[in-house]
Design a protein around this motif. Structure first.
Motif, PDB file in Angstrom:
ATOM      1  N   ASP A   3      -9.245   9.519   5.028  1.00 38.25           N
ATOM      2  CA  ASP A   3      -8.498   8.581   4.212  1.00 38.25           C
ATOM      3  C   ASP A   3      -7.858   7.484   5.059  1.00 38.25           C
ATOM      4  OD1 ASP A   3      -8.983   7.750   1.494  1.00 38.25           O
ATOM      5  OD2 ASP A   3      -6.748   7.911   1.410  1.00 38.25           O
ATOM      6  N   GLY A   4      -7.351   8.116   6.161  1.00 34.84           N
ATOM      7  CA  GLY A   4      -6.680   7.240   7.190  1.00 34.84           C
ATOM      8  C   GLY A   4      -7.360   5.874   7.659  1.00 34.84           C
ATOM      9  N   PHE A   5      -8.706   6.074   7.470  1.00 37.42           N
ATOM     10  CA  PHE A   5      -9.437   4.820   8.117  1.00 37.42           C
ATOM     11  C   PHE A   5      -9.186   3.569   6.975  1.00 37.42           C
ATOM     12  CE2 PHE A   5     -13.084   2.078   7.242  1.00 37.42           C
ATOM     13  CZ  PHE A   5     -13.578   1.658   8.390  1.00 37.42           C
ATOM     14  N   TRP A   6      -9.437   3.774   5.515  1.00 37.42           N
ATOM     15  CA  TRP A   6      -9.118   2.895   4.730  1.00 37.42           C
ATOM     16  C   TRP A   6      -7.698   2.363   4.741  1.00 37.42           C
ATOM     17  CZ3 TRP A   6     -13.769   1.608   3.599  1.00 37.42           C
ATOM     18  CH2 TRP A   6     -15.021   2.434   3.752  1.00 37.42           C
ATOM     19  N   ASP A   7      -6.740   3.195   4.848  1.00 33.31           N
ATOM     20  CA  ASP A   7      -5.454   2.826   4.968  1.00 33.31           C
ATOM     21  C   ASP A   7      -4.948   2.045   6.074  1.00 33.31           C
ATOM     22  OD1 ASP A   7      -4.657   4.161   2.480  1.00 33.31           O
ATOM     23  OD2 ASP A   7      -4.032   5.912   3.357  1.00 33.31           O
ATOM     24  N   HIS A   8      -5.394   2.182   7.071  1.00 31.25           N
ATOM     25  CA  HIS A   8      -5.195   1.601   8.509  1.00 31.25           C
ATOM     26  C   HIS A   8      -6.114   0.519   8.871  1.00 31.25           C
ATOM     27  CE1 HIS A   8      -3.180   5.756   9.902  1.00 31.25           C
ATOM     28  NE2 HIS A   8      -2.658   5.242   8.976  1.00 31.25           N
ATOM     29  N   TYR A   9      -7.194   0.442   8.289  1.00 30.15           N
ATOM     30  CA  TYR A   9      -8.191  -0.559   8.774  1.00 30.15           C
ATOM     31  C   TYR A   9      -8.689  -1.588   7.814  1.00 30.15           C
ATOM     32  CZ  TYR A   9      -8.244   1.559  13.356  1.00 30.15           C
ATOM     33  OH  TYR A   9      -7.927   1.914  14.702  1.00 30.15           O
ATOM     34  N   THR A  10      -8.324  -1.289   6.523  1.00 26.43           N
ATOM     35  CA  THR A  10      -9.138  -2.113   5.390  1.00 26.43           C
ATOM     36  C   THR A  10      -7.859  -2.997   4.774  1.00 26.43           C
ATOM     37  OG1 THR A  10      -9.046  -0.612   3.710  1.00 26.43           O
ATOM     38  CG2 THR A  10     -10.860  -0.833   5.077  1.00 26.43           C
ATOM     39  N   ALA A  11      -8.240  -4.338   4.344  1.00 21.72           N
ATOM     40  CA  ALA A  11      -7.195  -5.291   3.798  1.00 21.72           C
ATOM     41  C   ALA A  11      -6.845  -4.612   2.492  1.00 21.72           C
ATOM     42  CB  ALA A  11      -7.813  -6.555   3.751  1.00 21.72           C
ATOM     43  N   ASN A  12      -7.864  -3.949   1.620  1.00 21.00           N
ATOM     44  CA  ASN A  12      -7.449  -3.727   0.335  1.00 21.00           C
ATOM     45  C   ASN A  12      -6.452  -2.756   0.211  1.00 21.00           C
ATOM     46  OD1 ASN A  12     -10.440  -4.146   0.969  1.00 21.00           O
ATOM     47  ND2 ASN A  12     -10.849  -3.709  -0.946  1.00 21.00           N
ATOM     48  N   ARG A  13      -6.478  -1.735   0.861  1.00 19.83           N
ATOM     49  CA  ARG A  13      -5.327  -0.732   1.262  1.00 19.83           C
ATOM     50  C   ARG A  13      -4.126  -1.251   1.658  1.00 19.83           C
ATOM     51  NH1 ARG A  13      -6.882   4.751   1.130  1.00 19.83           N
ATOM     52  NH2 ARG A  13      -8.826   4.929  -0.041  1.00 19.83           N
ATOM     53  N   MET A  14      -3.986  -2.389   2.489  1.00 15.66           N
ATOM     54  CA  MET A  14      -2.792  -2.714   3.256  1.00 15.66           C
ATOM     55  C   MET A  14      -2.261  -3.736   1.945  1.00 15.66           C
ATOM     56  SD  MET A  14      -4.177  -4.117   6.857  1.00 15.66           S
ATOM     57  CE  MET A  14      -4.388  -2.659   8.203  1.00 15.66           C
ATOM     58  N   PHE A  15      -2.855  -4.425   1.244  1.00 14.40           N
ATOM     59  CA  PHE A  15      -2.561  -5.105   0.238  1.00 14.40           C
ATOM     60  C   PHE A  15      -1.630  -4.388  -0.793  1.00 14.40           C
ATOM     61  CE2 PHE A  15      -5.118  -9.425   0.952  1.00 14.40           C
ATOM     62  CZ  PHE A  15      -3.770 -10.022   1.319  1.00 14.40           C
ATOM     63  N   ARG A  16      -2.038  -3.183  -1.146  1.00 15.10           N
ATOM     64  CA  ARG A  16      -1.403  -2.175  -1.901  1.00 15.10           C
ATOM     65  C   ARG A  16      -0.020  -2.135  -1.649  1.00 15.10           C
ATOM     66  NH1 ARG A  16      -6.005   2.182  -3.504  1.00 15.10           N
ATOM     67  NH2 ARG A  16      -7.924   0.994  -3.891  1.00 15.10           N
ATOM     68  N   ARG A  17       0.149  -1.796  -0.380  1.00 14.10           N
ATOM     69  CA  ARG A  17       1.463  -1.494   0.299  1.00 14.10           C
ATOM     70  C   ARG A  17       2.595  -2.798   0.615  1.00 14.10           C
ATOM     71  NH1 ARG A  17      -2.181   1.640   3.080  1.00 14.10           N
ATOM     72  NH2 ARG A  17      -1.815   0.479   4.592  1.00 14.10           N
ATOM     73  N   TRP A  18       1.561  -3.800   1.034  1.00 11.85           N
ATOM     74  CA  TRP A  18       2.502  -4.984   1.460  1.00 11.85           C
ATOM     75  C   TRP A  18       2.120  -6.080   0.576  1.00 11.85           C
ATOM     76  CZ3 TRP A  18       5.298  -5.417   5.938  1.00 11.85           C
ATOM     77  CH2 TRP A  18       5.596  -4.382   6.867  1.00 11.85           C
ATOM     78  N   GLY A  19       1.197  -6.362   0.020  1.00 11.22           N
ATOM     79  CA  GLY A  19       0.890  -7.652  -0.805  1.00 11.22           C
ATOM     80  C   GLY A  19       1.815  -7.600  -2.092  1.00 11.22           C
ATOM     81  N   ASP A  20       1.937  -6.198  -2.852  1.00 17.57           N
ATOM     82  CA  ASP A  20       2.491  -6.355  -3.984  1.00 17.57           C
ATOM     83  C   ASP A  20       4.122  -6.464  -3.924  1.00 17.57           C
ATOM     84  OD1 ASP A  20       0.189  -5.423  -5.089  1.00 17.57           O
ATOM     85  OD2 ASP A  20       0.755  -3.630  -5.361  1.00 17.57           O
ATOM     86  N   LEU A  21       4.542  -6.321  -2.525  1.00 16.13           N
ATOM     87  CA  LEU A  21       5.908  -6.812  -2.454  1.00 16.13           C
ATOM     88  C   LEU A  21       6.438  -8.262  -2.423  1.00 16.13           C
ATOM     89  CD1 LEU A  21       6.669  -4.504   0.681  1.00 16.13           C
ATOM     90  CD2 LEU A  21       7.279  -4.015  -2.036  1.00 16.13           C
TER      91      LEU A  21
END
Length: 356
Positions: free
Chosen positions: A148-166
């Motif tokens: 699952d770390g692939f999606w967390d570390h390499y895709t914009a979708n997951r990154m936005f969940r942690r960063w974009g919502d801020l």
């Protein structure tokens, strides 16, 4: 505190090296235009490892997150922070970063690339970071939901969940990586538009600053990593030795014409994943620069896997690598044997000839 801070957080293998080379290569010009790129790339990279508290960070690092913030605390204009590793921060670490930048207006910039090209690039990057798993093992782990770390570390979708919502939607930016055949500077122009950099300020950088390895070369490096065992367990010592003397000096200098990638047996799976990714980003309120359709794989064709190479192919590449390292070692020895002051005398002689 700066007026605005643009955090370019990744993802890895989306042309980030190219963009960073343009930014840091034109830092003085950008500063005169009101955009600060503080310190060096290595300062940003070290601050990223400190923010994330990753186990492989340099235990003697100088640049902490707080120290990097101090570097631009009095700057009145805009600031850019860039490291493709920022995107892998946890939700708590991302919140800490954004809150520590207040009262500046924080913008989150994420780049996205189609998965057909991302999968082999990400696996190669992991081998360059000292991993030893086979390409097929990596693909199977992603396919079966065991990585699952692939999606967390390499895709914009997951990154936005942690960063974009801020941050508010207007301060979330996604840049799509153009498909092959697009103008070489298109990716940079997309980034420059977000940062408000006018045309003509920056000198372009070489578009291919981090060349990929071919199938035999990356398999040689993978086997070397396995043979190293516990030698060079931290990232920086590994980079200073293995990257410097093997990867950059030898492996990247080879033809590397035997490219590898995902097989056509997984084409439908990758295409379905791309459609899911595009739909999720379409539904997420953000500023899109480029075209989300570029996340759909272009021409998919059969390619070789490093796992399918026979021992003769790997042995031939290993022998040529040894020859390359011998040549590299001889070059270093000649530099050490050069008489003190010789380089200065050569420079003076060149200047005299130019003047006369």
């Amino acid at each position: 505190m700066p007026k605005r801070v643009f955090m370019h957080i990744g993802a890895p293998k989306t042309g980030s090296t190219y963009v960073q080379n343009v930014l840091f290569g034109n830092a003085e010009r950008l500063e005169r235009a009101g955009l600060l790129i503080p310190a060096t790339f290595y300062a940003h990279d070290q601050a990223m490892t400190d923010l994330r508290q990753v186990p492989w960070r340099d235990p003697e690092l100088y640049w902490t997150w707080e120290r990097l913030l101090e570097r631009f605390g009095r700057w009145p204009g805009d600031v850019v922070l860039t490291s493709e590793g920022f995107g892998a921060a946890t939700a708590e670490q991302a919140r800490r970063a954004v809150e520590s930048l207040a009262p500046a207006e924080v913008h989150i910039v994420v780049a996205a690339r189609d998965l057909w090209r991302t999968f082999p690039s990400m696996w190669q990057q992991s081998i360059r970071a000292r991993s030893t798993w086979r390409f097929e093992d990596f693909l199977t782990a992603v396919e079966k939901g065991r990585f699952d770390g692939f999606w967390d570390h390499y895709t914009a979708n997951r990154m936005f969940r942690r960063w974009g919502d801020l941050v508010p939607p207007a301060q979330r930016h996604i840049v799509t990586v153009p498909q092959p055949g697009a103008p070489q500077d298109l990716l940079w122009r997309r980034f420059a538009g977000i940062l408000g950099i006018p045309d003509g300020i920056c000198e372009p950088a070489e578009p291919e600053s981090n060349p990929s390895l071919g199938a035999p070369e990356i398999e040689v490096l993978r086997r070397v990593n396995d043979a190293l065992g516990d030698l060079y367990p931290h990232r920086l010592p590994y980079q200073r030795v293995v990257h410097h003397h093997l990867l950059r000096a030898v492996l990247q200098q080879r033809d590397n014409d035997m490219r590898f990638g995902v097989g056509l047996d997984r084409a439908e799976w990758v295409a379905a994943l791309a459609d899911e990714q595009i739909k999720e980003l379409q539904d997420y309120p953000c500023h899109i620069v480029g075209d989300l359709a570029e996340l759909r794989p272009g021409r998919m064709c059969e390619s070789v896997s490093p796992d399918s190479l026979d021992d003769r192919q790997v042995l031939d590449a290993a022998i040529q690598t040894i020859v390359g390292m011998i040549t590299h070692a001889e070059s270093l020895q000649q530099q050490l044997q050069r008489p003190p002051g010789m380089l200065a005398r050569v420079k003076r002689g060149v200047r005299r000839r130019l003047v006369s």
